[in-house]
Scaffold this motif. Sequence first.
Motif, mmCIF file in Angstrom:
data_model
loop_
_atom_site.group_PDB
_atom_site.id
_atom_site.type_symbol
_atom_site.label_atom_id
_atom_site.label_comp_id
_atom_site.label_asym_id
_atom_site.label_seq_id
_atom_site.Cartn_x
_atom_site.Cartn_y
_atom_site.Cartn_z
ATOM 1 N N PHE A 1 0.847 -0.756 -0.136
ATOM 2 C CA PHE A 1 0.082 0.084 0.314
ATOM 3 C C PHE A 1 0.812 1.424 -0.169
ATOM 4 C CE2 PHE A 1 -2.799 3.420 2.062
ATOM 5 C CZ PHE A 1 -3.933 3.292 1.184
ATOM 6 N N LYS A 2 1.889 1.014 1.211
ATOM 7 C CA LYS A 2 3.180 2.481 0.865
ATOM 8 C C LYS A 2 3.560 2.665 -0.029
ATOM 9 C CE LYS A 2 2.930 2.323 5.787
ATOM 10 N NZ LYS A 2 3.253 1.452 7.090
ATOM 11 N N CYS B 1 -3.106 10.021 -0.843
ATOM 12 C CA CYS B 1 -4.484 9.507 -1.723
ATOM 13 C C CYS B 1 -5.204 9.473 -0.484
ATOM 14 C CB CYS B 1 -5.907 9.309 -2.933
ATOM 15 S SG CYS B 1 -4.612 9.956 -3.824
ATOM 16 N N HIS B 2 -5.015 8.167 -0.211
ATOM 17 C CA HIS B 2 -6.295 7.203 1.176
ATOM 18 C C HIS B 2 -5.539 7.580 2.423
ATOM 19 C CE1 HIS B 2 -9.183 5.532 -1.819
ATOM 20 N NE2 HIS B 2 -8.140 5.841 -2.540
ATOM 21 N N THR B 3 -6.226 6.954 4.006
ATOM 22 C CA THR B 3 -5.318 6.084 4.830
ATOM 23 C C THR B 3 -6.300 5.245 4.751
ATOM 24 O OG1 THR B 3 -7.208 7.329 5.862
ATOM 25 C CG2 THR B 3 -4.775 8.847 6.347
ATOM 26 N N VAL C 1 -1.629 8.415 8.642
ATOM 27 C CA VAL C 1 -0.916 9.743 7.853
ATOM 28 C C VAL C 1 -1.301 9.128 6.540
ATOM 29 C CG1 VAL C 1 1.232 11.653 7.563
ATOM 30 C CG2 VAL C 1 0.805 9.985 10.009
ATOM 31 N N GLY C 2 -1.491 10.150 5.808
ATOM 32 C CA GLY C 2 -1.438 10.166 4.319
ATOM 33 C C GLY C 2 -2.541 10.911 4.194
ATOM 34 N N ASP D 1 -10.798 7.315 3.675
ATOM 35 C CA ASP D 1 -10.337 6.490 4.703
ATOM 36 C C ASP D 1 -10.477 4.475 4.382
ATOM 37 O OD1 ASP D 1 -8.930 4.527 6.829
ATOM 38 O OD2 ASP D 1 -10.233 4.690 8.572
ATOM 39 N N LEU D 2 -9.878 3.844 4.125
ATOM 40 C CA LEU D 2 -10.393 2.885 2.870
ATOM 41 C C LEU D 2 -10.076 1.447 4.993
ATOM 42 C CD1 LEU D 2 -7.987 2.569 0.385
ATOM 43 C CD2 LEU D 2 -10.865 2.856 0.799
ATOM 44 N N SER D 3 -10.496 1.306 5.940
ATOM 45 C CA SER D 3 -10.231 0.778 7.531
ATOM 46 C C SER D 3 -11.900 0.250 6.875
ATOM 47 C CB SER D 3 -10.530 2.003 8.818
ATOM 48 O OG SER D 3 -9.004 2.296 8.856
#
Length: 199
Positions: free
Chosen positions: A81-82, A89-91, A99-100, A106-108
Motif C-alpha cells: 500500500f505504501k 490519497c488514502h488512509t 498519515v496519508g 479512509d479504507l478501514s
Amino acid sequence: MAREVIYAVVAVVAIIAGSLAFTYQPGVEVRTKSTTVATTVTESPVTVTAAGTTTATTPGATAPPKISYDENLAKKGLQYFKELACNACHTVKAAGIEVGGNIGPDLSKALFGSVGVEKGTAGGPMLMKYFEKHGLKDPAADPQKAAQLIAKFLTEGDKELAPTMMVQIAAFKQQLGDKWVNEYVPALVEMLKMAAAKS
C-alpha cells in the motif's frame, strides 16, 4: 528502470486528475455537521493462531461473521500500500496508516462498503454500489464475499463506477505484470480484512 518511473508518474497524474474529477461539483456548497455520540466499548476478542491467522469478532445480539485474515500477508499488504503510494490519497487508520492523503476515503471499513460516506470524499459510496452491482447487499454479513469482490475490483476495476481506478489498475498491471494479480492484490485485500477486523 525509466519505464517504471514513467508508469509511476502516469499513475500519480491519474490519481490527481481522477480525484479532482470526483470532487469538483460546480455550484455545490458542501456543509458538514458534527455529532457527538456516546458509546460503550465492550470486550472484542481477537484470536491469533500459530499459523499467523487472526480472527476478530464483535459481540452483540446480531454479531457479524468472524473476519479471519493472514497476519503476515496483511503486513505485506501494508508494505505494498505504501510502496504503490496508495497513501498519497488514502488512509487505513485501523491498519495503522493514519498519515496519508485525504483526497480518497479512509479504507478501514472497505470490507463493509463503508468508504467515503462519512467525509464525502472522492469515491463516496462507490464501493457499496460495486458490491450491490455484484449481488452483495450486506457486505458485513458476508465479509468473505466482500473480500472476493474487492479482489475482483482491484483486478478488473469498474469503468462506470471508478474510472480513475481503471487507469491505476492498468498502470499497476503494466508495471508489475502478473505480480499485480498474484501477489499485490491478495496482500492488499488481506490488509483490508485486517483493517475491518480491527474497526
